[in-house]
Scaffold this motif. Structure first.
Motif, PDB file in Angstrom:
ATOM      1  N   ALA A   1       0.833  -1.201   0.000  1.00 53.27           N
ATOM      2  CA  ALA A   1       0.000   0.000   0.000  1.00 53.27           C
ATOM      3  C   ALA A   1       0.871   1.255   0.000  1.00 53.27           C
ATOM      4  O   ALA A   1       0.591   2.241  -0.702  1.00 53.27           O
ATOM      5  CB  ALA A   1      -0.940  -0.006   1.218  1.00 53.27           C
ATOM      6  N   ALA A   2       1.955   1.222   0.784  1.00 51.35           N
ATOM      7  CA  ALA A   2       2.860   2.369   0.840  1.00 51.35           C
ATOM      8  C   ALA A   2       3.504   2.612  -0.523  1.00 51.35           C
ATOM      9  O   ALA A   2       3.631   3.761  -0.975  1.00 51.35           O
ATOM     10  CB  ALA A   2       3.919   2.156   1.913  1.00 51.35           C
ATOM     11  N   ASP A   3       3.898   1.511  -1.190  1.00 51.08           N
ATOM     12  CA  ASP A   3       4.467   1.654  -2.546  1.00 51.08           C
ATOM     13  C   ASP A   3       3.520   2.430  -3.443  1.00 51.08           C
ATOM     14  O   ASP A   3       3.931   3.337  -4.184  1.00 51.08           O
ATOM     15  CB  ASP A   3       4.690   0.269  -3.172  1.00 51.08           C
ATOM     16  N   GLU A   4       2.255   2.071  -3.382  1.00 52.42           N
ATOM     17  CA  GLU A   4       1.256   2.741  -4.224  1.00 52.42           C
ATOM     18  C   GLU A   4       1.134   4.216  -3.884  1.00 52.42           C
ATOM     19  O   GLU A   4       1.029   5.061  -4.764  1.00 52.42           O
ATOM     20  CB  GLU A   4      -0.108   2.085  -4.023  1.00 52.42           C
ATOM     21  N   VAL A   5       1.118   4.496  -2.585  1.00 53.84           N
ATOM     22  CA  VAL A   5       0.966   5.885  -2.141  1.00 53.84           C
ATOM     23  C   VAL A   5       2.142   6.734  -2.632  1.00 53.84           C
ATOM     24  O   VAL A   5       1.963   7.836  -3.155  1.00 53.84           O
ATOM     25  CB  VAL A   5       0.836   5.940  -0.598  1.00 53.84           C
ATOM     26  N   PHE A   6       3.357   6.195  -2.483  1.00 56.50           N
ATOM     27  CA  PHE A   6       4.530   6.961  -2.912  1.00 56.50           C
ATOM     28  C   PHE A   6       4.550   7.156  -4.418  1.00 56.50           C
ATOM     29  O   PHE A   6       4.854   8.252  -4.912  1.00 56.50           O
ATOM     30  CB  PHE A   6       5.821   6.275  -2.451  1.00 56.50           C
ATOM     31  N   ALA A   7       4.234   6.090  -5.140  1.00 64.68           N
ATOM     32  CA  ALA A   7       4.252   6.193  -6.598  1.00 64.68           C
ATOM     33  C   ALA A   7       3.267   7.273  -7.056  1.00 64.68           C
ATOM     34  O   ALA A   7       3.573   8.104  -7.919  1.00 64.68           O
ATOM     35  CB  ALA A   7       3.909   4.843  -7.233  1.00 64.68           C
ATOM     36  N   ARG A   8       2.100   7.276  -6.436  1.00 69.71           N
ATOM     37  CA  ARG A   8       1.075   8.258  -6.831  1.00 69.71           C
ATOM     38  C   ARG A   8       1.515   9.685  -6.451  1.00 69.71           C
ATOM     39  O   ARG A   8       1.309  10.629  -7.225  1.00 69.71           O
ATOM     40  CB  ARG A   8      -0.251   7.914  -6.143  1.00 69.71           C
ATOM     41  N   ALA A   9       2.141   9.833  -5.282  1.00 70.31           N
ATOM     42  CA  ALA A   9       2.605  11.155  -4.858  1.00 70.31           C
ATOM     43  C   ALA A   9       3.589  11.716  -5.887  1.00 70.31           C
ATOM     44  O   ALA A   9       3.499  12.891  -6.274  1.00 70.31           O
ATOM     45  CB  ALA A   9       3.260  11.083  -3.484  1.00 70.31           C
ATOM     46  N   LEU A  10       4.489  10.860  -6.352  1.00 70.41           N
ATOM     47  CA  LEU A  10       5.478  11.343  -7.327  1.00 70.41           C
ATOM     48  C   LEU A  10       4.814  11.656  -8.668  1.00 70.41           C
ATOM     49  O   LEU A  10       5.137  12.656  -9.312  1.00 70.41           O
ATOM     50  CB  LEU A  10       6.606  10.320  -7.481  1.00 70.41           C
ATOM     51  N   GLU A  11       3.851  10.800  -9.082  1.00 71.23           N
ATOM     52  CA  GLU A  11       3.108  11.077 -10.325  1.00 71.23           C
ATOM     53  C   GLU A  11       2.416  12.436 -10.274  1.00 71.23           C
ATOM     54  O   GLU A  11       2.287  13.114 -11.286  1.00 71.23           O
ATOM     55  CB  GLU A  11       2.012  10.025 -10.532  1.00 71.23           C
ATOM     56  N   LEU A  12       1.964  12.794  -9.093  1.00 68.70           N
ATOM     57  CA  LEU A  12       1.241  14.064  -8.935  1.00 68.70           C
ATOM     58  C   LEU A  12       2.192  15.248  -8.802  1.00 68.70           C
ATOM     59  O   LEU A  12       1.771  16.365  -8.497  1.00 68.70           O
ATOM     60  CB  LEU A  12       0.312  13.997  -7.718  1.00 68.70           C
ATOM     61  N   GLY A  13       3.479  15.017  -8.995  1.00 71.45           N
ATOM     62  CA  GLY A  13       4.443  16.101  -8.877  1.00 71.45           C
ATOM     63  C   GLY A  13       4.881  16.328  -7.451  1.00 71.45           C
ATOM     64  O   GLY A  13       5.388  17.398  -7.105  1.00 71.45           O
ATOM     65  N   GLY A  14       4.708  15.321  -6.602  1.00 70.91           N
ATOM     66  CA  GLY A  14       5.022  15.476  -5.187  1.00 70.91           C
ATOM     67  C   GLY A  14       6.369  14.910  -4.805  1.00 70.91           C
ATOM     68  O   GLY A  14       7.197  14.581  -5.657  1.00 70.91           O
ATOM     69  N   THR A  15       6.561  14.801  -3.505  1.00 73.68           N
ATOM     70  CA  THR A  15       7.833  14.331  -2.967  1.00 73.68           C
ATOM     71  C   THR A  15       7.579  13.289  -1.870  1.00 73.68           C
ATOM     72  O   THR A  15       6.498  13.240  -1.288  1.00 73.68           O
ATOM     73  CB  THR A  15       8.671  15.517  -2.443  1.00 73.68           C
ATOM     74  N   LEU A  16       8.590  12.465  -1.617  1.00 73.46           N
ATOM     75  CA  LEU A  16       8.469  11.373  -0.650  1.00 73.46           C
ATOM     76  C   LEU A  16       8.329  11.865   0.781  1.00 73.46           C
ATOM     77  O   LEU A  16       7.715  11.208   1.618  1.00 73.46           O
ATOM     78  CB  LEU A  16       9.728  10.487  -0.702  1.00 73.46           C
ATOM     79  N   THR A  17       8.968  12.984   1.070  1.00 71.82           N
ATOM     80  CA  THR A  17       8.962  13.438   2.455  1.00 71.82           C
ATOM     81  C   THR A  17       8.933  14.958   2.531  1.00 71.82           C
ATOM     82  O   THR A  17       9.792  15.633   1.972  1.00 71.82           O
ATOM     83  CB  THR A  17      10.142  12.838   3.270  1.00 71.82           C
ATOM     84  N   GLY A  18       7.920  15.455   3.211  1.00 72.06           N
ATOM     85  CA  GLY A  18       7.762  16.888   3.350  1.00 72.06           C
ATOM     86  C   GLY A  18       8.531  17.458   4.523  1.00 72.06           C
ATOM     87  O   GLY A  18       8.997  18.587   4.480  1.00 72.06           O
ATOM     88  N   GLU A  19       8.667  16.644   5.601  1.00 68.71           N
ATOM     89  CA  GLU A  19       9.263  17.205   6.816  1.00 68.71           C
ATOM     90  C   GLU A  19       9.863  16.187   7.763  1.00 68.71           C
ATOM     91  O   GLU A  19      10.461  16.568   8.759  1.00 68.71           O
ATOM     92  CB  GLU A  19       8.203  18.026   7.569  1.00 68.71           C
ATOM     93  N   HIS A  20       9.728  14.894   7.481  1.00 66.58           N
ATOM     94  CA  HIS A  20      10.260  13.892   8.421  1.00 66.58           C
ATOM     95  C   HIS A  20      11.664  13.436   8.074  1.00 66.58           C
ATOM     96  O   HIS A  20      12.381  12.935   8.930  1.00 66.58           O
ATOM     97  CB  HIS A  20       9.349  12.660   8.480  1.00 66.58           C
ATOM     98  N   GLY A  21      12.037  13.563   6.826  1.00 60.69           N
ATOM     99  CA  GLY A  21      13.346  13.086   6.394  1.00 60.69           C
ATOM    100  C   GLY A  21      13.277  11.689   5.814  1.00 60.69           C
ATOM    101  O   GLY A  21      12.234  11.022   5.841  1.00 60.69           O
ATOM    102  N   VAL A  22      14.406  11.252   5.279  1.00 60.81           N
ATOM    103  CA  VAL A  22      14.504   9.959   4.597  1.00 60.81           C
ATOM    104  C   VAL A  22      14.859   8.852   5.593  1.00 60.81           C
ATOM    105  O   VAL A  22      14.263   7.778   5.584  1.00 60.81           O
ATOM    106  CB  VAL A  22      15.563  10.041   3.474  1.00 60.81           C
ATOM    107  N   GLY A  23      15.817   9.152   6.465  1.00 62.68           N
ATOM    108  CA  GLY A  23      16.252   8.166   7.457  1.00 62.68           C
ATOM    109  C   GLY A  23      16.622   6.857   6.802  1.00 62.68           C
ATOM    110  O   GLY A  23      17.308   6.828   5.775  1.00 62.68           O
TER     111      GLY A  23
END
Lengths: 453, 453
Positions: free
Chosen positions: B393-415
């Motif tokens: 489910a997370a894979d899907e969410v991230f893929a869609r965020a990037l498709e929408l011109g978004g980014t993986l992390t707004g404020e928590h960091g990559v870690g």
């Protein structure tokens, strides 16, 4: 084949200029610094042109001096002997403007005020407004991290830059940042390029943040003071009171005289300083009334409040005349110290003392709300280098700025002009780290060598 | 002498912890990620302690994991086998607080809310307020470039950081930035360290910007919606209208249920989303009335406006309960995508679809004004690793965020948690450049290796 022929053959016709007189006009900025004799100028019209030029320059180890409109005040775009000038001025498309996301994607040659006007057609604005904004480009603004009048409220160019497309020295294309308001994936490469004066890469597009135009027409005041210190105290009081001016400019007597000589503004003999402030808040009339009160509390001799947008524009226009008014007096060394806000009166005092001690004419305007002062050292036209007393006075001003916890340059950049003072501010560890970063991006040291760091 | 004895003898008594149980408590953050067995933990009380620890680590090639309070949500402070944990929590002095210059100089262990409270005694505030601000440290906030609720108006941690004191991997001390509001001398090293998750150096002090506390008490509203899309549309309308909320938070039905289960807030069956907004402008009542109107125009079923500061606090308190309410339900994978503002409804839709398709419980809160969403994937306590359907489910969410011109992390960091998706966002040139920069600062790769980039 000569190297220059290889360059010409790798680019569409008309992109490469080799006429020495034309090149010379592309080798200067707004300073008195004399350029050398560059090899050629590329008038890039696309990212591919930039890639081709940089690949060629890497192959032939030719230094590249990127430039926008050449309005810089630190010699950052001055081109030396044998350099390739890379003009981005023709890359002037607004590739995208999204009102819904409040962003625009622009090429570096877009004139800053043109972007602002394009945004205003959608009820938005592009906030950064260096005094040169009608003639300077977004690319140049990014290269120097330009400030401006509105940045006391809206921040500097960095604060409006979300992402960049950059061509690296070897021709590879790097995309930094994002289209979103926030994001922390990886290191802040966008911030690294902004203000790096073309020494790390050539920006070929930027995603910038737009903001809603305030609903109400802004309210503006101008206050006259019998001493610069009083004006400085008024600024401190206004900022501390949380008035959030959208503009807070200070003009000294020498600047006012230069404007008065030119445009006859009826300058009173006792006026030693003028403060021009604006609020664009929804309750801007009340904010300006508070600022007016704080000016009077701090010794203002007269305060005018604009009652129409046209009057507002007139007061701001006075400030925008300042630099041209000084250029009428002679050649100018325009400086750009920034001090902690509370040190503003002391810094002003130090500038006046340096002017008196060295017999130098210094006219000062300040983005006072930010503690950012532009002492302009005026000297005789026709000398390519300021006389010794100007340098001596400038030395004093910079030393005092640093003593007060300030910095050499608030928004103009280091270029070549401020290199002589750089070691006073940046220690050996900083220097080493910066050159290490430079080597990551530009191992052959062909990108604007000798600038910025 | 064993290496660890050399470390102990180079530091004052009590600074080095070697008890495995105690070390283990310093090897974790707020995520489910299981740490390894670190060698020791240094509880630094001064910059000199940090210098000694890093010199020792460089000499012995020991990986160092810097940490603040361990409230991170990306595994950035998870320590592996053989690492040296370097806790900055005891360096908690506010070295200076200058009301006149509106700045403070703080050590990294200062709790964020404590700095805010110290500033408020002078009529100032420290704006960044990650949800963890009562327990997280400034150092951790800087390491991740933390955002928070107020950043929709005041920006993220980067926007409040003016300068840093940093100990480099080899023990040299670097000072970046300045005490002034603006400055462009050299590259933006401050920005480079902020958000770099301890991979480039260890921050031992920061000069941060404070801001005047707004004169008026803020006004707050909470609006209920029958669909998430309606709530998203209301956010877009509010932001486009230039209402400048100081807070704009969205809670989905799953989050509201988790809070209701815990604290019984009388959740209506038809409520699918709640929007909580605040204005701290001087005309905040009018701003909230406008926002209320825009909510109703966009389908809000009910809007409550707080009429006292206590009621305001109660509404915001609801939002601040969200994370703890979810932790009661199970273990949490907290994500942090950020999309262009107009994509908020689409992103919410994609999260709901991923939850349904994979049978995963996802509760979402969003810093909606910034397009920054926190979908929290809830799974059974006691499993050290989320089950496969959560990752899917997370894979899907991230893929869609990037498709929408978004980014993986707004404020928590990559870690460590977001490394698996990093290549989707950052291309090979970015990767190469970032590793080049890392090598400039940390050629032995001892600083938090395997994190962030």
């Amino acid at each position: 084949m000569r190297p220059i022929d290889a360059l010409m053959s790798s680019l569409p016709d008309g992109r490469v200029v080799t006429d020495p007189d034309v090149i010379d006009s592309y080798a200067r900025d707004r300073t008195f610094v004399e350029p050398g004799k560059p090899l050629a100028a590329v008038l890039a019209a696309s990212r591919d042109d930039v890639v081709a030029a940089l690949r060629w320059a890497s192959e032939h180890r030719v230094p590249v001096v990127p430039r926008g409109a050449g309005t810089g005040l630190a010699g950052g775009a001055t081109a030396g002997d044998g350099a390739l000038v890379l003009s981005l001025a023709r890359m002037d498309a607004i590739r995208e403007l999204s009102p819904a996301d409040e962003i625009a994607v622009v090429e570096p040659g877009v004139i800053t005020a043109d972007l602002d006007r394009a945004a205003r057609r959608h009820g938005l604005m592009y906030a950064p407004d260096p005094s040169s904004y009608e003639i300077s480009t977004i690319g140049g603004n990014l290269a120097t991290n330009a400030g401006g009048l509105r940045c006391v409220k809206y921040g500097v160019t960095r604060d409006s830059a979300l992402g960049l497309e950059v061509v690296l020295a070897d021709g590879r294309v790097l995309n930094t940042g994002r289209r979103t308001m926030k994001g922390v994936t990886g290191y802040d490469l966008t911030g690294l390029f902004v203000g790096s004066e073309g020494t790390l890469g050539v920006i070929t597009a930027a995603t910038v943040r737009l903001r809603p135009v305030p609903a109400a027409a802004p309210a503006t005041f101008a206050a006259e003071f019998g001493s610069l210190r009083d004006a400085g105290a008024a600024v401190s009081a206004i900022m501390a009171a949380g008035c959030q001016p959208s503009l807070m400019e200070l003009l000294d007597r020498a600047t006012l005289e230069a404007i008065d000589d030119w445009r006859n503004i009826g300058l009173e003999p006792g006026t030693k300083a003028m403060l021009i402030g604006q609020s664009d808040a929804s309750d801007c009339q009340a904010a300006v009334a508070r600022m007016e009160g704080l000016c009077l509390d701090n010794g203002a001799t007269f305060v005018a409040v604009a009652s129409t947008p046209a009057e507002s524009e007139e007061l701001i226009g006075l400030r925008r005349l300042a630099y041209q008014a000084k250029e009428r007096l002679g050649a100018c060394l325009v400086e750009d110290v920034c001090v902690p806000r509370s040190a503003l009166p002391d810094m002003i005092g130090a500038i006046e003392a340096a002017a008196a001690r060295h017999g130098v004419r210094i006219c000062t305007v300040a983005h006072a709300g930010d503690g950012n002062l532009h002492p302009v050292f005026v000297f005789e036209h026709g000398t390519s280098e300021p006389p010794a007393e100007v340098w001596a006075a400038a030395d004093e001003v910079f030393a005092r700025a640093l003593e007060l916890g300030g910095t050499l340059t608030g928004e103009h950049g280091v270029g070549v002009l401020k290199r002589r003072w750089l070691d006073l501010e940046a220690g050996p560890v900083t220097r080493e780290v910066q050159h290490g970063i430079k080597a990551v991006f530009d191992p052959l040291n062909i990108l604007n060598p000798g600038k910025a760091i």
